[in-house]
Design an enzyme around this catalytic site. Structure first.
Site, short mmCIF file in Angstrom:
data_model
loop_
_atom_site.label_atom_id
_atom_site.label_comp_id
_atom_site.label_asym_id
_atom_site.label_seq_id
_atom_site.Cartn_x
_atom_site.Cartn_y
_atom_site.Cartn_z
N TYR A 41 -10.10 -11.02 -5.93
CA TYR A 41 -9.22 -11.19 -7.09
C TYR A 41 -9.61 -12.40 -7.92
O TYR A 41 -9.30 -12.47 -9.11
CB TYR A 41 -7.76 -11.27 -6.64
CG TYR A 41 -7.31 -9.98 -6.00
CD1 TYR A 41 -7.12 -8.84 -6.76
CD2 TYR A 41 -7.13 -9.89 -4.63
CE1 TYR A 41 -6.74 -7.64 -6.18
CE2 TYR A 41 -6.74 -8.71 -4.03
CZ TYR A 41 -6.56 -7.58 -4.81
OH TYR A 41 -6.20 -6.39 -4.22
N ARG A 92 0.85 -1.19 0.00
CA ARG A 92 0.00 0.00 0.00
C ARG A 92 0.89 1.24 0.00
O ARG A 92 2.04 1.20 0.44
CB ARG A 92 -0.89 0.03 1.23
CG ARG A 92 -1.79 -1.19 1.42
CD ARG A 92 -2.53 -1.10 2.75
NE ARG A 92 -3.45 -2.21 2.96
CZ ARG A 92 -3.14 -3.32 3.64
NH1 ARG A 92 -1.93 -3.45 4.16
NH2 ARG A 92 -4.04 -4.28 3.80
N HIS A 117 -2.63 1.88 -5.63
CA HIS A 117 -3.43 0.68 -5.35
C HIS A 117 -3.63 -0.15 -6.61
O HIS A 117 -3.85 -1.36 -6.51
CB HIS A 117 -4.77 1.06 -4.72
CG HIS A 117 -5.03 0.32 -3.44
ND1 HIS A 117 -4.22 0.43 -2.33
CD2 HIS A 117 -5.97 -0.58 -3.11
CE1 HIS A 117 -4.68 -0.36 -1.36
NE2 HIS A 117 -5.73 -0.99 -1.82
N ARG A 126 -0.87 -2.53 -6.57
CA ARG A 126 -1.14 -3.58 -5.58
C ARG A 126 -2.14 -4.59 -6.12
O ARG A 126 -1.95 -5.79 -6.00
CB ARG A 126 -1.65 -2.92 -4.30
CG ARG A 126 -2.01 -3.88 -3.17
CD ARG A 126 -2.32 -3.07 -1.92
NE ARG A 126 -3.07 -3.80 -0.93
CZ ARG A 126 -2.55 -4.60 0.00
NH1 ARG A 126 -1.24 -4.79 0.03
NH2 ARG A 126 -3.30 -5.20 0.89
N HIS A 179 -3.83 -9.20 4.26
CA HIS A 179 -5.27 -9.18 4.52
C HIS A 179 -5.58 -10.01 5.77
O HIS A 179 -5.09 -11.12 5.91
CB HIS A 179 -6.04 -9.78 3.34
CG HIS A 179 -6.13 -8.86 2.16
ND1 HIS A 179 -6.46 -9.29 0.89
CD2 HIS A 179 -5.95 -7.52 2.05
CE1 HIS A 179 -6.46 -8.27 0.06
NE2 HIS A 179 -6.16 -7.18 0.74
N LYS A 188 -1.73 -2.60 8.21
CA LYS A 188 -2.88 -2.11 8.98
C LYS A 188 -2.91 -2.77 10.36
O LYS A 188 -2.58 -3.94 10.50
CB LYS A 188 -4.18 -2.41 8.23
CG LYS A 188 -4.39 -1.53 7.00
CD LYS A 188 -5.75 -1.78 6.38
CE LYS A 188 -6.02 -0.82 5.23
NZ LYS A 188 -7.36 -1.04 4.64
#
Length: 314
Positions: free
Chosen positions: A295, A157, A260, A263, A286, A181
Site C-alpha cells: 500500500y 475479506r 477486495h 479492502r 496480515h 486466515k
C-alpha cells in the site's frame, strides 16, 4: 495445466506424502481454500515426477529446475511458476521436519520475478457514492448497505464477512471479532456509518430474512450467521461479489469492482490519512508487514501522479 503423455497417476509414495502434508496443513489451521490450492499444485508435480520414476525423497534441486523450466515452456505465467515453487518449498520443508529428507531441495530454487500488481482502489468520494446509493427500503437493501459499509469500514475479506455471526458484533464497544486466515482471530473497530447500518439491518432487515427461513420449514433461530440470504441462510462469497457488482453498476463505479477493492481502499485511505503501517497490518490481519507494504507503493504512485500533474518542471 493440461496433462501430458509424460505425466502419470502419482505413485503410492507420492499419494502417502501428499496426505501427510495435508494433515500438517490441517494441524496448522490452514484454510480449506489454501489446502485445495496446495493439493492442485503438488498433485501436478507428483504426476510429473511419477512419470519420470522419481519418488518424494529422490527429488533434487536440479529436478525442480527442470520442472520450473517445463512449466515456463508450456506457457505458465511467472506468477504461476512462483506460486508452484512456493508450494513445493512448503511440501519439502514438511518432509524435512519429519526426517524423510536431509535438506529442502526447493531452498536453492529461485522463483521467477513477478511483476507486482498494485492493488486496485477507489477514491474516497467513489466509495461514498457507492455506499450512499444503496437504499434502505427492503430487508435485502438493508443487508447490503450494512454488508458493504462494514467491508469498507473494517477492511474485511469477503470470506470474513460471510463467516461473521450475530455474536461477532460488539454493539457497545463498536467493534467486530473476525476469524481470518489460518483461524487467527482479531478485533477490528467499526466506524459510525457502518454501526448505524448494522443496527438498522439488525432491527429491520435480518428479522425479516430470518422469518423467510422459518416459512421454508427451518427453525428461525437456528442460523447464527450475521448476514443472511433471501432464503434465510448464510451468505456465500459469490453472493457478496454478485451484490457488489449490482450496486457498483447503480453508482457507475468502474467495472470489475470487487469486495477486495473495498479492502484495498480501506488500507490505502488509512495510509493517506496518516495511519501507521503496523496498525494497518493488524487491522488487515496480515501475518507479515511486507504484505501490507504494497500500500505504500500505491501511495507513492499517487504522489508521483500528483507531482507530474502539478509541478511546473515535472
Amino acid at each position: 495445466m493440461k496433462k501430458t503423455p509424460t505425466e502419470e497417476q502419482p505413485t503410492d509414495a507420492w499419494a502417502e506424502a501428499l496426505v501427510a502434508f495435508d494433515r500438517d496443513l490441517r494441524r496448522r489451521g490452514a484454510a480449506e481454500k489454501t489446502r485445495r490450492a496446495y493439493a492442485i499444485d503438488l498433485g501436478q508435480f507428483a504426476r510429473w515426477a511419477s512419470g519420470r520414476g522419481l519418488g518424494p525423497e529422490e527429488v533434487g534441486t536440479r529436478v525442480l529446475r527442470r520442472y520450473a523450466a517445463a512449466l515456463s515452456s508450456r506457457g505458465a505465467a511467472p506468477s504461476t511458476v512462483a506460486r508452484k515453487i512456493a508450494s513445493l518449498r512448503s511440501f519439502f520443508r514438511s518432509l524435512l521436519e519429519h526426517g524423510r529428507i536431509e535438506q529442502n531441495p526447493a531452498d536453492l530454487l529461485t522463483a521467477p520475478k513477478r511483476r507486482r500488481q498494485l492493488p486496485r482502489t477507489l477514491k474516497p468520494a467513489d466509495v461514498a457514492g457507492l455506499l450512499d446509493r444503496i437504499p434502505a427500503g427492503t430487508p435485502l437493501e438493508l443487508r447490503d448497505r450494512a454488508l458493504f459499509e462494514l467491508a469498507y469500514a473494517s477492511g474485511l475479506r469477503a470470506e470474513e464477512l460471510v463467516n461473521l455471526d450475530l455474536a461477532s458484533v460488539d454493539h457497545d464497544d463498536e467493534q467486530v471479532r473476525v476469524e481470518g486466515k489460518g483461524s487467527k482471530t482479531r478485533v477490528v473497530p467499526v466506524g459510525e456509518h457502518a454501526m448505524k447500518a448494522l443496527r438498522s439491518y439488525a432491527e429491520r432487515g435480518r428479522p425479516a430474512l430470518s422469518r423467510t427461513r422459518a416459512r421454508n420449514g427451518t427453525a428461525a433461530d437456528g442460523e447464527p450467521a450475521l448476514f443472511l440470504s433471501k432464503s434465510g441462510r448464510r451468505l456465500s462469497t459469490s453472493d457478496v461479489r454478485r451484490r457488489l457488482r449490482v450496486w457498483a453498476r447503480h453508482a457507475a463505479v468502474q467495472a470489475g469492482a470487487s469486495p477486495h477493492w473495498l479492502r484495498h481502499s480501506f488500507a490505502t485511505h488509512l495510509l493517506e490519512g496518516g495511519a501507521d503501517l503496523r496498525a494497518i497490518q493488524e487491522l488487515l490481519g496480515h501475518a507479515s508487514l511486507s504484505t501490507t507494504q504494497v500500500y505504500t507503493q500505491v501511495e507513492s504512485s499517487r504522489l508521483r501522479t500528483v507531482y507530474a500533474r502539478s509541478h511546473p518542471r515535472a
